[in-house]
Design a protein around this motif. Structure first.
Motif, PDB file in Angstrom:
ATOM      1  N   ALA A  54      40.762  38.444  45.731  1.00 11.56           N
ATOM      2  CA  ALA A  54      39.494  37.848  45.307  1.00 11.56           C
ATOM      3  C   ALA A  54      39.167  36.596  46.103  1.00 11.56           C
ATOM      4  N   LYS A  55      40.195  36.017  46.729  1.00  2.75           N
ATOM      5  CA  LYS A  55      40.044  34.716  47.379  1.00  2.75           C
ATOM      6  C   LYS A  55      40.102  34.781  48.900  1.00  2.75           C
ATOM      7  N   LYS A  97      37.504  41.874  42.012  1.00  4.00           N
ATOM      8  CA  LYS A  97      38.355  40.785  41.535  1.00  4.00           C
ATOM      9  C   LYS A  97      37.676  39.422  41.721  1.00  4.00           C
ATOM     10  N   ASN A 136      47.407  31.333  41.218  1.00  4.87           N
ATOM     11  CA  ASN A 136      48.022  32.225  42.204  1.00  4.87           C
ATOM     12  C   ASN A 136      49.502  32.415  41.891  1.00  4.87           C
ATOM     13  N   THR A 193      42.188  30.035  37.934  1.00  6.53           N
ATOM     14  CA  THR A 193      42.696  31.276  38.522  1.00  6.53           C
ATOM     15  C   THR A 193      43.993  30.913  39.242  1.00  6.53           C
ATOM     16  N   CYS A 230      46.242  35.490  39.588  1.00  2.00           N
ATOM     17  CA  CYS A 230      45.979  36.209  40.843  1.00  2.00           C
ATOM     18  C   CYS A 230      47.290  36.554  41.531  1.00  2.00           C
ATOM     19  N   SER A 234      43.632  39.169  37.952  1.00  6.28           N
ATOM     20  CA  SER A 234      42.800  39.275  39.140  1.00  6.28           C
ATOM     21  C   SER A 234      43.700  39.589  40.343  1.00  6.28           C
ATOM     22  N   SER A 235      43.449  38.971  41.476  1.00  2.00           N
ATOM     23  CA  SER A 235      44.240  39.217  42.683  1.00  2.00           C
ATOM     24  C   SER A 235      43.910  38.160  43.717  1.00  2.00           C
ATOM     25  N   THR A 236      44.857  37.884  44.607  1.00  3.83           N
ATOM     26  CA  THR A 236      44.534  36.997  45.722  1.00  3.83           C
ATOM     27  C   THR A 236      43.495  37.628  46.644  1.00  3.83           C
ATOM     28  N   ASN A 259      37.041  36.652  38.763  1.00  6.89           N
ATOM     29  CA  ASN A 259      37.273  35.205  38.833  1.00  6.89           C
ATOM     30  C   ASN A 259      36.043  34.425  38.381  1.00  6.89           C
TER      31      ASN A 259
END
Length: 247
Positions: free
Chosen positions: A143-144, A158, A239, A237, A183, A139-141, A162
């Motif tokens: 996404a957050k 992304k 990081n 998820t 992520c 995924s990726s940060t 999650n």
């Protein structure tokens, strides 16, 4: 760490996907690697085979359901089982919402989110039958938390990955199937090497560890989640971003 497991890695042609494939092979996994660049996949397969592990190639676009079906069929025909799935295939666009074409929005979702679903949905019946499996979604940060240099399609896709990770983890837990995501934050890849020195310094200054990550940093986290060392972890998820986003 992987004790002869059989793994699929999508988006394995370069960068993070290549590092993941090599790391799994170094830890005793045989592989089927997928991507869209046959030449780069062939080069990677040679490296993996030099490590003494079997490696099969299947070229195809993760955004197409038939690619997942063909990859999984190759794995089952070659090895008779599938232990690990790494959904790494992904694309990014860098445009604002108003500048972004709707076709770009759809393309990013098709690869990043739909492609992840296609591969998960295709491997799960085999993992359920063997009562074991490890799925790791990249995924990726983004996404957050929002990023100005990422198109909304990327973060949205992304974020969907999650949620899909958590949902599948809950649904598949009774079958001894673990589903997690990694992520990454800013990582040294072909894309980041095109940055100007000024922009690189600007990005690094915002990272608490004051440096970009490497594909190997991400691959090490994936290895942990793909191994038995993570056998009480699912639906997470994680990081890998030098502290740029903490939760």
């Amino acid at each position: 760490m992987l004790n002869g497991s059989v793994a699929i890695v999508t988006g394995a042609s370069r960068g993070i996907g290549k590092a993941i494939a090599l790391t799994l092979a170094k830890n005793d996994a045989s592989l089927v690697i997928n991507g869209t660049n046959r030449e780069l996949l062939n080069e990677l397969a040679v490296q993996i085979e030099k490590l003494g592990k079997k490696c099969f190639i299947l070229v195809g676009d993760a955004a197409k359901p038939e690619t997942a079906a063909n990859v999984v069929r190759t794995v089952i025909d070659a090895f008779g089982r599938i232990d690990i799935l790494i959904n790494n295939a992904g694309i990014n666009m860098r445009s604002s919402t108003l500048e972004m074409e709707l076709t770009d929005w759809q393309n990013v979702l098709d690869v990043n989110l739909n492609g992840t679903l296609y591969f998960c949905k295709t491997v799960l019946p085999f993992m359920i039958e063997q009562k074991y499996g490890k799925i790791v979604n990249i995924s990726s940060t983004a996404a957050k938390t929002a990023h100005r240099n990422a198109a909304p399609s990327y973060g949205a896709s992304k974020a969907g990955v999650n949620y899909l990770t958590r949902h599948l983890a809950l649904e598949m837990a009774p079958h001894n199937i673990y589903v997690n995501a990694v992520c990454p934050g800013p990582v040294e890849t072909d894309m980041s090497r095109q940055w100007t020195d000024e922009y690189r310094q600007e990005v690094s200054a915002k990272i608490p560890l004051q440096k970009l990550g490497t594909p190997q940093n991400v691959a090490d986290a994936v290895l942990f989640l793909a191994s038995h060392m993570s056998d009480f972890i699912t639906g997470e998820t994680i990081n890998v971003n030098g502290g740029t986003y903490m939760n």
